[in-house]
Scaffold this active site. Structure first.
Site, PDB file in Angstrom:
ATOM      1  N   LYS A 263       0.899  -1.125   0.076  1.00 30.90           N
ATOM      2  CA  LYS A 263       0.023   0.032   0.174  1.00 30.90           C
ATOM      3  C   LYS A 263       0.707   1.322  -0.063  1.00 30.90           C
ATOM      4  CE  LYS A 263      -4.161   1.529   2.489  1.00 30.90           C
ATOM      5  NZ  LYS A 263      -4.784   0.984   3.637  1.00 30.90           N
TER       6      LYS A 263
ATOM      7  N   ASP B 202      -7.551   6.952  13.387  1.00 30.91           N
ATOM      8  CA  ASP B 202      -7.021   5.570  12.440  1.00 30.91           C
ATOM      9  C   ASP B 202      -5.691   5.571  12.404  1.00 30.91           C
ATOM     10  OD1 ASP B 202      -6.953   3.494  10.832  1.00 30.91           O
ATOM     11  OD2 ASP B 202      -8.465   4.361   9.508  1.00 30.91           O
TER      12      ASP B 202
END
Lengths: 202, 623
Positions: free
Chosen positions: B69, B188
């Site tokens: 990612k 997050d």
């Protein structure tokens, strides 16, 4: 206007006859689009609620599996609603928009440009100089104090502008001057606010 | 037909679906929900995805792609140094490629491998027909990174209904489950990215008020600083440490971090390059101290998001934690300090993003289940994470749509010509918060021609930006006098074009069967080799345990298998491997008995056992 689907006359987001979504009505201003009163004084929660309620009906997510045309109209309706709330949510933008509806564009370039009063400009120049001269250990606190002072001034002037707008004041020049000064003050406040690490949320 | 929700994470990926009105994560055959986002390559093809690939990663660092990612939608120059330290990459024109196990896949292709496995998992659970998906991305992913993610979905054969921001998905799942209303901050901290989003949940509408973050900050960074501190203590020059050692050091750091979630102290154990083992006790306080600099980097985005939302911490109704890294007590303590309140801890931070993706996938489906449920029919109102603008005179960016604007959105900006008789205008579309063109990401360039020649400043061009509900930008430039116009749907100006992806997709479909066959063949050959080699050694070591007839039978089976491995029939190889295994089973048994009976230390019993264990039990090759 007539419904694109069934041809019946329509005056709302959805056709009363066939319930088809319609393109946004270009004649509506931001207040009318959100269905709120045409005035400066607004309850921010009520504005947000009006926007939410309407988005629930027209948002493209509700039309994910609809045909091409309803999808396009839903997108246009949702975009118009977002534009309306963007302008009305912010009190200064809302005030400027009300002036705009009365034919005065505060942000206009060239001929229609609002000339800031020399006294106000002088004051801003002095303020800027004072900010530039700040240094030493107290500079940071001092900056914060000045930012709060300017912010208080901003709020006071904004309230005055709002009162005059809602009172139907005819002196558009004076109100445009106020709005232009408010724009300026907001920039000064932004400049005064510095990023100073965690814990400080001002 | 069910639409699935996928959390394509830096470290782990998950798939979830709404079943009987409830979002549920799907497990693999072994009951595991998390799929490590790790792909192993051998001889130029992807051979393993997930746990197996992760298990082999330390031993074969050059064959394994981890944290892909971090490479999505990036050029070599943009990938952070840590990711580069563990992977060899090359810039192939506009496309970045990662070198691993004889292959050089693009990050999109690596991600597609992960998505294929998740899709297959969903197909097994739901019984086929899974083509539609919502995939989550960090809120702070820019257009190029989002496009790369979408392309990975396409390549895995998925129709990507929507990319949803991870914190938004988390809030969606959380709010729906708790039926709570109010203003929430979603913090997050994932493996490789940090996001903060401020949401307002009310009247069945999830309104994103603001979002901010850092796409290069995550739990991986915590592991890295711990690993570097430990390598330093072990006397290893961190800069000079090779990839394998770094990986072991980071893996050991991850283990310690996870252990310290429950325990007060844990042991950091690292096998050094010389075979020695470095061990060191680490307690929670020390871990907290080591990770503090990483955590402090999250404060800036938190402040920015709160300011954009016009809120102070006291205005919040709660802080929700998302991402495996937030399990660490030190992270929870930091968040509590930052927001002046303890975070809400009653959700599983690993699963909540995938669950939210499943919710949004369901709501976007024709046969949505949630719509029919009281309180389930929710609407998500999202914002754009980064400002969109145009280049103006002097290389300065003029913002047209500001960050945190609600989408869909449309804004027009007026420009005038700056030269007498100017008949064309270059439109350069940029994304980012910075003032100068070189500090922002270039999304597209095009030229509006046919402007009537007029004195400078007399011709007016309106440039309209439109961002649809999917966050995709369309730009239109129109000269007002003649109405001449030019428009583009913005594609990333580097990376793969959609057409290229289509081509790759077509190629992969065309070659799908060949690819599967090639993979089966290779696996079968490897399995055969694993049986043949030790058996050959055993035959020379312990020939006396067999009668000549027995030896002949085993020899013949071995020869048959050797011939088969030269061919291309993986079935034949599998069958003959199994045959050989069967005819040599008695021999293996006798060798084992001899070793045990003799009690000889130097007849490495372990080796014998592992030889037995290595022998394939069933058909051998599996996919």
């Amino acid at each position: 206007m007539n419904c694109w689907e069934c041809g019946a006359p329509v005056a709302a987001m959805f056709c009363e006859g066939c319930e088809a979504i319609q393109p946004p009505d270009p004649r509506l201003d931001h207040f009318a689009r959100l269905g709120v009163e045409h005035r400066f004084e607004q309850d921010p929660d009520a504005l947000a609620a009006a926007h939410r309620t309407l988005q629930r009906k027209v948002h493209p997510d509700r039309f994910a599996s609809a045909g091409d045309r309803p999808r396009r109209f839903s997108m246009a309706q949702a975009t118009a609603l977002n534009d309306a709330i963007r302008v009305l949510r912010d009190p200064l933008r809302r005030a400027e928009y009300m002036l705009h509806l009365r034919g005065r564009d505060v942000g206009a370039e060239g001929e229609g440009r609002v000339q800031l009063s020399p006294a106000f400009l002088m004051e801003i120049i002095e303020l800027r100089e004072a900010v530039d001269e700040l240094n030493g250990p107290d500079a940071h606190t001092e900056r914060g104090r000045m930012a709060r002072e300017v912010a208080a001034r901003f709020e006071g002037m904004l309230a005055e502008l709002g009162r005059r707008l809602d009172a139907g004041d005819d002196d558009l020049d004076a109100m445009a001057q106020l709005a232009a000064q408010l724009r300026y003050l907001r920039r000064v406040i932004d400049e005064l606010q510095v990023d100073d690490g965690p814990g400080d949320w001002t | 037909m069910k639409a699935i929700g996928i959390d394509l994470g830096t470290t782990n990926s998950l798939v979830a679906v709404v079943q009987d009105g409830v979002p549920t994560t799907l497990a693999d055959e072994a009951g595991r929900v998390l799929l490590p986002s790790v792909v192993a390559y051998r001889d130029g093809v992807a051979v393993d995805v997930g746990h197996e690939a992760l298990a082999a990663a330390a031993a074969n660092p050059h064959d394994t792609v981890m944290s892909v990612k971090r490479f999505m939608g990036r050029t070599k120059a943009e990938v952070d140094a840590e990711a580069l330290a563990t992977h060899e990459v090359k810039q192939d024109g506009a496309v970045l490629r990662i070198l691993a196990g004889g292959a050089c896949p693009t990050p999109v292709e690596v991600s597609a491998e992960i998505l294929r496995v998740l899709r297959a998992r969903a197909v097994r659970a739901l019984g086929g027909g899974v083509t539609k998906a919502v995939i989550t991305v960090p809120a702070y992913f820019d257009d190029t990174q989002r496009n790369a993610t979408r392309q990975a979905g396409m390549l895995a054969g998925l129709d990507v209904l929507r990319l949803v921001n991870e914190p938004t998905a988390a809030a969606l799942a959380y709010g729906l489950e708790k039926q709570k209303e109010g203003r929430f901050a979603v913090y997050d901290l994932g493996g490789g990215t940090f996001d903060i989003s401020i949401l307002h949940l009310v009247d069945g509408v999830f309104e994103v008020l603001a979002t901010a973050g850092d796409t290069r900050l995550g739990g991986d960074d915590i592991d890295r600083v711990v690993a570097e501190a430990m390598l330093g203590e072990a006397g290893v020059d961190v800069e000079a440490a090779d990839g394998a050692l770094r990986r072991r050091a980071v893996a050991a750091a991850t283990a310690v971090k996870i252990a310290l979630t429950d325990a007060e102290t844990a042991t950091y154990a690292l096998e050094l390059a010389d075979g020695g083992v470095f061990t060191r006790a680490v307690d929670r306080a020390e871990l907290a101290r080591l990770m503090a600099p990483v955590l402090r980097r999250t404060a800036g985005p938190c402040k920015r998001a709160m300011a954009d939302a016009g809120l102070k911490p006291a205005d919040l109704d709660g802080v929700v934690l998302v991402g495996g890294s937030t399990r660490a007590p030190a992270v929870q303590a930091y968040v509590a300090e930052l927001f002046g309140r303890p975070p809400l801890g009653d959700i599983d931070p690993d699963r909540v993003v995938a669950l939210g993706a499943a919710v949004q996938a369901d709501l976007l489906s024709v046969d949505s289940e949630l719509r029919l449920i009281e309180g389930g029919d929710v609407l998500l109102l999202d914002v754009i994470p980064l400002s969109l603008g145009l280049e103006t005179m002097g290389g300065v960016v003029e913002k047209v749509i500001h960050r945190n604007s609600q989408i869909p959105a449309s804004r027009a900006q007026q420009f005038t010509t700056f030269q007498d008789g100017q008949t064309g205008m270059d439109i350069h579309v940029l994304q980012g918060e910075r003032e100068l063109v070189e500090d922002c990401r270039s999304l597209a360039r095009f030229r509006l021609t046919g402007i009537p020649p007029r004195p400078a400043g007399a011709a007016r061009v309106a440039v309209t930006f439109q961002v649809d509900a999917d966050g995709i930008l369309h730009v239109k430039a129109r000269e007002e006098e003649t109405g001449v116009e030019q428009s583009v749907r913005v594609e990333p100006s580097h990376g793969l074009s959609d057409a290229q992806v289509e081509q790759m997709l077509q190629a992969s479909l065309d070659h799908a069967e060949e690819d599967v066959m090639a993979r089966l063949l290779r696996t079968a050959q490897v399995e055969a080799e694993r049986v043949l080699m030790p058996l050959e050694r055993a035959l020379s070591d312990d020939a006396d345990l067999l009668s000549p007839e027995e030896t002949a039978i085993i020899r013949e089976a071995m020869d048959d298998l050797r011939v088969a491995t030269k061919g291309t029939d993986h079935r034949a190889i599998q069958d003959l491997t199994e045959m050989l295994d069967r005819v040599s089973a008695g021999f293996a048994q006798r060798r084992m008995e001899r070793a045990l009976a003799a009690g000889l230390r130097d007849v490495r019993v372990d080796d014998l056992e592992s030889e037995l264990a290595d022998a394939p039990v069933g058909g051998g090759a599996h996919d």
